[in-house]
Scaffold this active site. Structure first.
Site, PDB file in Angstrom:
ATOM      1  N   GLU A  43      -9.866  -0.338  -1.775  1.00  0.00           N
ATOM      2  CA  GLU A  43      -9.474   1.037  -1.437  1.00  0.00           C
ATOM      3  C   GLU A  43      -9.550   1.934  -2.671  1.00  0.00           C
ATOM      4  O   GLU A  43      -9.874   3.121  -2.565  1.00  0.00           O
ATOM      5  CB  GLU A  43      -8.070   1.032  -0.803  1.00  0.00           C
ATOM      6  CG  GLU A  43      -8.134   0.493   0.624  1.00  0.00           C
ATOM      7  CD  GLU A  43      -6.888  -0.200   1.119  1.00  0.00           C
ATOM      8  OE1 GLU A  43      -5.817  -0.044   0.518  1.00  0.00           O
ATOM      9  OE2 GLU A  43      -6.997  -0.921   2.126  1.00  0.00           O
ATOM     10  N   LYS A  73       0.838  -1.209   0.000  1.00  0.00           N
ATOM     11  CA  LYS A  73       0.000   0.000   0.000  1.00  0.00           C
ATOM     12  C   LYS A  73       0.879   1.268   0.000  1.00  0.00           C
ATOM     13  O   LYS A  73       1.985   1.232  -0.534  1.00  0.00           O
ATOM     14  CB  LYS A  73      -0.994  -0.056   1.170  1.00  0.00           C
ATOM     15  CG  LYS A  73      -1.822  -1.366   1.127  1.00  0.00           C
ATOM     16  CD  LYS A  73      -3.006  -1.390   2.045  1.00  0.00           C
ATOM     17  CE  LYS A  73      -3.745  -2.717   1.895  1.00  0.00           C
ATOM     18  NZ  LYS A  73      -4.967  -2.781   2.703  1.00  0.00           N
ATOM     19  N   GLY A 103      -7.641  -4.587   7.183  1.00  0.00           N
ATOM     20  CA  GLY A 103      -7.024  -3.684   8.145  1.00  0.00           C
ATOM     21  C   GLY A 103      -7.785  -3.565   9.450  1.00  0.00           C
ATOM     22  O   GLY A 103      -7.521  -2.688  10.257  1.00  0.00           O
ATOM     23  N   SER A 125      -6.814  -9.029   6.720  1.00  0.00           N
ATOM     24  CA  SER A 125      -6.255  -9.366   8.041  1.00  0.00           C
ATOM     25  C   SER A 125      -5.662 -10.774   8.099  1.00  0.00           C
ATOM     26  O   SER A 125      -5.819 -11.474   9.097  1.00  0.00           O
ATOM     27  CB  SER A 125      -7.316  -9.177   9.132  1.00  0.00           C
ATOM     28  OG  SER A 125      -7.684  -7.817   9.220  1.00  0.00           O
ATOM     29  N   HIS A 147      -8.801  -3.018  -6.282  1.00  0.00           N
ATOM     30  CA  HIS A 147      -8.727  -3.131  -4.818  1.00  0.00           C
ATOM     31  C   HIS A 147      -9.838  -2.273  -4.206  1.00  0.00           C
ATOM     32  O   HIS A 147     -10.152  -1.196  -4.723  1.00  0.00           O
ATOM     33  CB  HIS A 147      -7.355  -2.661  -4.338  1.00  0.00           C
ATOM     34  CG  HIS A 147      -7.114  -3.012  -2.899  1.00  0.00           C
ATOM     35  ND1 HIS A 147      -7.659  -2.276  -1.868  1.00  0.00           N
ATOM     36  CD2 HIS A 147      -6.423  -4.028  -2.329  1.00  0.00           C
ATOM     37  CE1 HIS A 147      -7.295  -2.831  -0.719  1.00  0.00           C
ATOM     38  NE2 HIS A 147      -6.546  -3.896  -0.965  1.00  0.00           N
ATOM     39  N   GLU A 201     -11.460 -10.225  -1.191  1.00  0.00           N
ATOM     40  CA  GLU A 201     -11.096  -9.423  -0.025  1.00  0.00           C
ATOM     41  C   GLU A 201     -12.352  -8.770   0.546  1.00  0.00           C
ATOM     42  O   GLU A 201     -12.766  -7.699   0.063  1.00  0.00           O
ATOM     43  CB  GLU A 201     -10.103  -8.328  -0.423  1.00  0.00           C
ATOM     44  CG  GLU A 201      -8.783  -8.858  -0.932  1.00  0.00           C
ATOM     45  CD  GLU A 201      -7.650  -7.862  -0.674  1.00  0.00           C
ATOM     46  OE1 GLU A 201      -6.639  -8.281  -0.112  1.00  0.00           O
ATOM     47  OE2 GLU A 201      -7.800  -6.674  -1.006  1.00  0.00           O
TER      48      GLU A 201
HETATM   49  P1  13P Z   1      -4.735  -6.296   5.577  1.00  0.00           P
HETATM   50  O1  13P Z   1      -4.001  -7.614   5.485  1.00  0.00           O
HETATM   51  O2  13P Z   1      -3.936  -5.216   6.221  1.00  0.00           O
HETATM   52  O3  13P Z   1      -6.096  -6.475   6.165  1.00  0.00           O
HETATM   53  O4  13P Z   1      -4.965  -5.784   4.072  1.00  0.00           O
HETATM   54  C1  13P Z   1      -5.515  -6.651   3.151  1.00  0.00           C
HETATM   55  C2  13P Z   1      -5.430  -6.038   1.803  1.00  0.00           C
HETATM   56  O5  13P Z   1      -6.095  -5.062   1.515  1.00  0.00           O
HETATM   57  C3  13P Z   1      -4.484  -6.623   0.844  1.00  0.00           C
HETATM   58  O6  13P Z   1      -4.676  -6.098  -0.423  1.00  0.00           O
END
Ligand code: 13P
Length: 261
Positions: free
Chosen positions: A104, A12, A181, A220, A102, A175
């Site tokens: 995000e 990220k 997160g 996570s 993704h 995901e």
């Molecule tokens: P986390 O493992 O921090 O939850 O993030 C997952 C993620 O978004 C991987 O692309």
């Protein structure tokens, strides 16, 4: 043929170049043999920021053990698109693939299903690998419509894809947004159900070329939950966020992916 297993670290918007180099060095120095028992193919990828991509170059395939991914790619080939990095630019920079769609990018930067579909097609046409992310938010999960929601994301993302581009370069990642997160992970049962639905849809629409795609879980993932998730039949590895920023945690996850039955 057995499906390829992947562990991919999504760094990220973290790590300056020096720290990226340090982390990559620590990971590479202790990577296990990249072949699982029974000869299953196992691959490890890292997705650093655009400006740290070249820092990882000494360890990238074919000489080294790592596959290199960008965290995003443009939805157009080239031209007057300030701030964008196109698929040919990534390939030219020695990058093997890109994460696309993704959550995000969808929720914080307004990426639509249409944009995601264009990115998937253009990146695969440019011979990049694509880690296509799908996943539902908490409200959708609580409404009970998560399977149809995620399948509709998948269907939209692949709607422009000619069948001949359905090959091992496409990797899927489930995901669930509520698990990213947050420290909350989907239970192995939740993951199993979703991965099974995704694979069934892929088979229905793309035959064995679709059914054979690797489907990763993300959200996570930590050393203490990776083994239980890997034990789920349709989980072919992980897309790891937070835990990929610590060499030992990431390496433990890689080892679990390598050694899972
Ligand atoms: P986390 O493992 O921090 O939850 O993030 C997952 C993620 O978004 C991987 O692309």
């Amino acid at each position: 043929m057995a499906r390829t297993r992947w562990t991919i670290g999504n760094w990220k918007q973290n790590l300056l170049r020096g720290a990226a180099e340090e982390l990559a060095t620590a990971v590479v120095s202790d990577l296990p043999e990249p072949v699982a028992e029974g000869g299953k193919q196992v691959r490890v990828g890292i997705a650093p920021s655009f400006v740290a991509l070249d820092v990882l170059r000494p360890w990238v395939r074919p000489q080294g053990p790592l596959f290199l991914f960008a965290q995003n790619v443009a939805a157009q080939e080239e031209g007057a698109f300030t701030g964008e990095v196109g698929p040919d630019m990534l390939r030219d920079a020695g990058v093997h693939g890109a994460i696309v769609g993704h959550s995000e990018r969808r929720t914080l930067f307004g990426e639509t299903d249409t944009t995601v579909a264009r990115k998937v097609k253009l990146a695969l046409e440019a011979d990049l690998r694509v880690v296509l992310c799908v996943g539902e938010g908490l409200e959708v999960r609580e409404s009970g419509n998560h399977e149809s929601f995620v399948i509709s994301q998948l269907s939209a993302a692949l709607s422009q894809l000619p069948h001949e581009l359905m090959n091992e370069r496409l990797i899927l990642a489930y995901e669930p947004v509520w698990a990213i997160g947050t420290g909350k992970t989907a239970t192995p049962r939740d993951a199993a159900a979703m991965h099974r639905s995704l694979r069934a849809w892929m088979e229905k629409h793309f035959g064995s070329a679709g059914a054979d795609r690797s489907i990763l879980y993300g959200g996570s993932v930590k050393p203490n939950n990776a083994a239980a998730l890997m034990a789920v039949g349709d989980v072919d590895g992980f897309l790891v966020g937070g835990a990929s920023l610590e060499a030992e945690a990431f390496l433990q996850i890689v080892r679990l992916v390598v050694s899972a039955a």
